[in-house]
Design a protein around this motif. Sequence first.
Motif, mmCIF file in Angstrom:
data_model
loop_
_atom_site.group_PDB
_atom_site.id
_atom_site.type_symbol
_atom_site.label_atom_id
_atom_site.label_comp_id
_atom_site.label_asym_id
_atom_site.label_seq_id
_atom_site.Cartn_x
_atom_site.Cartn_y
_atom_site.Cartn_z
ATOM 1 N N THR A 151 0.821 -1.211 0.000
ATOM 2 C CA THR A 151 0.000 0.000 0.000
ATOM 3 C C THR A 151 0.856 1.262 0.000
ATOM 4 N N ILE A 152 1.999 1.231 0.700
ATOM 5 C CA ILE A 152 2.901 2.383 0.663
ATOM 6 C C ILE A 152 3.465 2.578 -0.741
ATOM 7 N N MET A 153 3.862 1.482 -1.367
ATOM 8 C CA MET A 153 4.383 1.583 -2.736
ATOM 9 C C MET A 153 3.301 2.079 -3.696
ATOM 10 N N LEU A 154 2.073 1.600 -3.494
ATOM 11 C CA LEU A 154 0.972 2.031 -4.358
ATOM 12 C C LEU A 154 0.666 3.517 -4.175
ATOM 13 N N ASN A 155 0.948 4.056 -2.984
ATOM 14 C CA ASN A 155 0.790 5.500 -2.796
ATOM 15 C C ASN A 155 1.702 6.280 -3.742
ATOM 16 N N PHE A 156 2.957 5.856 -3.818
ATOM 17 C CA PHE A 156 3.907 6.536 -4.695
ATOM 18 C C PHE A 156 3.535 6.333 -6.165
#
Length: 383
Positions: A151-156
């Motif tokens: 989810t953190i990677m998908l934010n970027f």
Amino acid sequence: MSRPPRVLARLDREKLILALAAPLLSIVTAVAITSLVMVITGQNPFSAYGVMLDFGIKSDSQVWIINKAIPYYLAAAAVAIGFRMNLFNIGVDGQYRIAAFFAAVVGGALSLPGIVQIPVIILVAMACGAIWAGIAGYLKATRGVNEVITTIMLNFIAGSLIGYFLQADRLGELDGVIIHTPDIPESSFFFEFPTTPDPVYGTIVLSVLTGVGYWLLLGRTRFGYDLRAVGRSEPAAEASGVSVKRTVVTAMLLSGAVAGLVGMPTLLNESGNYGNDFPEGLGFTGIAIALLGRNHAVGMGFAALLWCFLERTGTQLEFEGYAQEIVDVMQGIIVLSVVIAYELVRRWGLRRQQRMVGEELARAAAGPASLTKEKAKDKGVSA
């Protein structure tokens, strides 16, 4: 073995006391620590609280607080769906942004009657948010990838994707120094409640409906029971016939769909488009509010209002000579105080209940034994 009615009554009374003790303890602790910080920095805490209260109860401040709390509440509800089964959806920020962007693109490209276009925009936002969160859910269920990382990677990725399409020669248009999507027709704006001096956004209805749906789905349905069961023990839930993988994916889809609503108050009640000045960071604030409200539908509502009250009155504190950072300190202390206080009270209450039940069981077991001894003693005397 069923518990005696007396034990159940005592447990209910204890539960009520604990439910009141936890928030009171957290509030007292937060006020005490915040006051101590102000005293150490040479500021008068009582004067600061008076300024906050006087400014916070003004009518324009109340409207601002309510309108600001709408997206915060929606973000907290999206996060809480995952929290209820120990899923940490840290990607609400990216999910609502990409949902609002594509919903704004669709809304700006259509010219339908408002009664049709508004639901279309909302459904597009929910679908985009669900798809974006579903990626993390699918990877979690099929590959065991930790949802925090994905989810953190998908934010970027969401930010980069929006940045790529939000160009004047692609899906955006230049307006001064702001690049935004084509404007949504005014007929597609959400209604407002006429209040003085400013109106209350009609998207508050979305937050209320979301809260009711959250409470009903997670607290009154089989799916909600399965979701909580998976969060407590995946092996036990699997053994009882619950599909853990399906529950994980479904929970992430629901969380993403609710996250898609976070940008609707801004899109449909304020800007009418998605630009490079669209608010960011609401998803991370939702995490704090979900923790503050203990993942409860009503608790998160009060937490969102409290958070917005601090933000609103913090600006006035700065005008009065107080450091603006004091509000950030207060918000952090409140969240930590609530989390720690609830955990302490929960542990104390659990030990208390175990001791009460143990005493009642020991008393019940000792009753027949003592009666048998008395009968044996009477027979011995008569003999």
